[in-house]
Design an enzyme around this catalytic site. Structure first.
Site, PDB file in Angstrom:
ATOM      1  N   SER A  60      51.080  76.034   7.342  1.00  0.00           N
ATOM      2  CA  SER A  60      52.110  75.164   7.889  1.00  0.00           C
ATOM      3  C   SER A  60      51.501  73.859   8.421  1.00  0.00           C
ATOM      4  CB  SER A  60      52.909  75.919   8.961  1.00  0.00           C
ATOM      5  OG  SER A  60      54.120  75.275   9.245  1.00  0.00           O
ATOM      6  N   ASP A 207      57.394  78.910   4.271  1.00  0.00           N
ATOM      7  CA  ASP A 207      56.304  78.772   5.234  1.00  0.00           C
ATOM      8  C   ASP A 207      55.358  79.977   5.197  1.00  0.00           C
ATOM      9  OD1 ASP A 207      54.901  78.799   7.890  1.00  0.00           O
ATOM     10  OD2 ASP A 207      56.139  77.020   8.201  1.00  0.00           O
TER      11      ASP A 207
END
Length: 728
Positions: A60, A207
């Site tokens: 991320s 993610d």
């Protein structure tokens, strides 16, 4: 001499042993949105301590910072990016309003509701896969990584790098060691429901924090001996802070990431280093506090100086980060441009918007604007670019435009309400439906329906005549009805209902993204009848035929509460018996707005002027004036006349701090000063100059601006207004 050579040959293995004795160090950067900016401070501390990083694994925001650092960005460059980037723009899809096509700017001025329902070609309702498609985020990553975006093997970056994502279809971890670097990083930070997933190689990716927020295992697989782990994980909120559905959603994601994070932290060995910056009180959206979070990361890493000293490189520093960073390397000379397009519009339409010159260095700033214009056409989920480097400095710019999966036909609903709290209310309900991409040049069919005080049914077919949409024709058909008050001494003495239907044909030219020039012919028929007042007055039937020239210019950054730019509208119209008109007369109308902003304070200077130059029927040739910021104190549209003038200065100040996510709905406190008059040519009505003022509280809601206004004037009129819709 032979003895010296033998001595050197004997010592060479010893030098090699000394060199290899330094453990290979892997850096693990975790996810945490804005909190991830603290990674930059950690990197600064590691560089100052002379620690060489041999591999980086990130998830991320950790993938963003790690990928930029691995590709050759210095700590100082990363720090400057964190402070200078407009994070609200980066984390949204909307390009700056100045960059979108003028045709789409006109949508802002017609209906209130900003949110649209999209429909596919089969008529089914299309819903997006995320609240944010990630258009601007992807463009930003592409711009920052244009120098190394063609490096398909991440081991060949200045520092070997890995990014972690999650396959949302089967809950599998996906580790990127090859591919398109900006795309891999974009996939790694696709927070479910917030950012739309990224499709790569047939996989739908979100993610990486869902499965591996602190990818220690990934770094070890890169062959490192020791790891430095930076954990910026978001702590769970207590029960009393879980107040909204957004809080619950964020808490659920945090619980998921903390479980896999704790599993990874449990694998740390004695000689590994865990850095946990003190980020209590910092939220995942606190991009505006970048300086403080970078400082927190720096202090946390410096506090571990003793343990980190064992990982210090004998040579000091990181050789990989001394690579040249010339502007030439980041701005390759473009030899060819190719378009990859599966949308309804032709490749030549897309190519015409891209202004990059062949044989010239890549102009990143101009290309960013062009991509915003392309996205503003409303045909695409995303429009991206990348540079493919060939032999002999042959660089190809690839424009990748992918059609919206949720559909390109749009329904917008509208509501406008004004109430003076004295028994007079004005409301309008409306809807528009726009069919896009009727042909490869990008023709549109727009239909509007409005009910209420001002009724309207309008349909227009807009046909570009060239790939650049510079020239166009636009036939239309319409019917409308509205109330027109006859006034004496600024008081209404009768109310007419004016009904009109007709058609028109316009031809014109768009002026870049900022303006439009139209010439049109039209014909209409209608009647007027008295609704309030002397109802014995006969109905008046009329026929109109006219020529019209209209110029529009709009560079405002926001149509509701502008802070910069200009808006100019000029309309010239002549009614002529040669087109069937009952009367020959001329009219013109001018509207000018100019906002000036300093910090949270904005002043909007404006002027409006309408003039009827010849004798004409008063009811059918009247302009409407009155309402909040339009001679405040009078009821909405209560002043009518063949001529009017209005000058005004509107001031407002933002009361709420600026948010760094698209969900930014500010409050404004403001006031206005106005001066104007209304008069007729055919009778004695003359309002004289009226001075007016107002104070208002404005709220920029997801549906549009909501304004509470108190207005008064020197004609002893005063009123309270509630406006859901544009006020000025």
């Amino acid at each position: 001499m032979r003895r010296l050579a033998l001595l050197l040959l004997f010592c060479l293995p010893l030098f090699c042993v000394a060199e290899t004795a330094r453990p290979k160090v892997g850096l693990v950067l975790s996810g945490g949105a804005a909190r991830g900016l603290s990674h930059i401070g950690v990197l600064q501390a590691l560089e100052e301590q002379g620690i060489q990083i041999d591999a980086i694994a990130g998830t991320s925001m950790g993938a963003v910072i790690g990928g930029l650092y691995a590709s050759g960005y210095s700590v100082n460059e990363l720090r400057q990016l964190a402070l200078d980037l407009d994070w609200r723009e980066v984390l949204s899809d909307s390009p700056p309003r100045q960059d979108i096509p003028f045709r789409r700017k006109q949508d802002d001025r017609t209906f209130l509701v900003k949110q649209r329902l999209s429909f596919r070609d089969d008529g089914s309702l299309g819903l997006p896969l995320g609240a944010i498609q990630g258009q601007n985020l992807a463009l930003t990553l592409e711009k920052l990584l244009v120098r190394s975006s063609d490096t398909r093997d991440f081991d060949r970056l200045p520092i070997p790098f890995r990014a972690v994502a999650t396959d949302i279809a089967n809950d599998e971890k996906v580790v990127f060691s090859k591919g398109h670097l900006p795309e891999a990083i974009r996939a790694s930070m696709s927070i479910p429901a917030v950012f739309a997933p990224v499709e790569i190689g047939g996989r739908l990716l979100v993610d990486g924090g869902m499965v591996d927020n602190i990818p220690v295992d990934v770094a070890r697989e890169m062959g490192v001996d020791r790891v430095i782990v930076v954990d910026i994980g978001t702590p769970l909120k207590p029960k009393k802070e879980l107040l909204t559905v957004v809080d619950v959603l964020n808490q659920s994601i945090t619980m998921m990431t903390r479980r896999n994070s704790e599993a990874q932290l449990a694998t740390l060995e004695q000689d590994d280093v865990l850095v946990q910056p003190p980020l209590t009180g910092y939220d995942v959206t606190d991009f505006g506090r970048a300086e403080q979070m970078m400082d927190a990361g720096y202090r946390a890493a410096m506090a571990l100086k003793g343990k980190l000293s064992a990982l210090k490189s004998p040579a000091g520093g990181n050789p990989a980060l001394t690579l040249a960073r010339s502007s030439e390397a980041r701005e390759p000379v473009i030899s060819t441009i190719e378009v990859v397009n599966d949308s309804k519009v032709g490749d030549d339409v897309i190519r015409r918007i891209i202004r990059q010159e062949i044989g010239q260095p890549l102009d990143l700033d101009q290309l960013q604007k062009d991509m915003g214009t392309l996205y503003g056409l409303d045909y695409f989920d995303q429009v991206q670019y990348h540079v493919v480097h060939g032999n002999r400095a042959q660089n190809t710019l690839i424009i990748d435009a992918r059609e919206k999966r949720s559909g390109t036909d749009y329904l917008r609903l509208g509501l406008n309400l004004s109430d003076d709290f004295r028994g007079e209310s004005v409301y309008n309900l409306g809807a528009s439906y726009r069919m896009n991409g009727i042909n490869r040049l990008g023709a549109e069919w727009l239909t509007r329906l409005q009910l209420g005080d001002q009724q309207e049914l309008f349909t227009e077919f807009y046909q570009p005549l060239d790939a650049g949409s510079r020239w166009f024709v636009a036939p239309n058909v319409y019917t409308e009805a509205q109330n027109v008050d006859a006034t004496l001494d600024n008081d209404p003495i009768a109310r007419y209902r004016l009904q009109r239907y007709g058609y028109g044909l316009n031809a014109g030219r768009q002026i870049a993204n900022n303006g439009e020039l139209r010439f049109g012919l039209g014909q209409a028929w209608g009647k007027t009848e008295v609704r309030i007042g002397d109802t014995d007055q006969p109905e008046v039937n009329f026929t109109e035929g006219y020529y019209e020239l209209k110029y529009s210019f709009d560079t405002l950054d926001n149509v509701d509460f502008p802070h910069e730019g200009e808006n100019i509208d000029l309309t010239l119209r002549q009614y002529d018996p040669s087109l069937g008109s009952d009367q020959r007369y001329r009219q013109w109308e001018l509207n000018v707005e100019k906002p000036l902003t300093h910090g949270p304070n904005t002043w909007v200077l404006g002027a409006r002027y309408g003039r009827t130059l010849d004798e004409a029927e008063v009811v059918t040739s009247s302009f409407l004036l009155g309402g909040a910021q339009q001679l405040s104190g009078f009821r909405q549209d209560s002043l009518t006349g063949q001529n009017y003038s209005l000058g005004r200065a509107v001031y407002y100040r933002r009361l709420t701090p600026r948010a760094f996510l698209p969900l930014d709905f500010p409050f404004y406190l403001g006031a206005s000063l106005e001066r104007g008059r209304v008069w007729n040519n055919e009778n004695d009505f003359e309002s004289g100059y009226i001075n007016a003022a107002s104070i208002f509280l404005g709220y920029e809601t997801p549906l549009g601006p909501l304004n509470f206004t108190y207005g008064f004037n020197d004609a002893d009129e005063h009123a309270l207004y509630l406006n859901l819709g544009r006020s000025f």
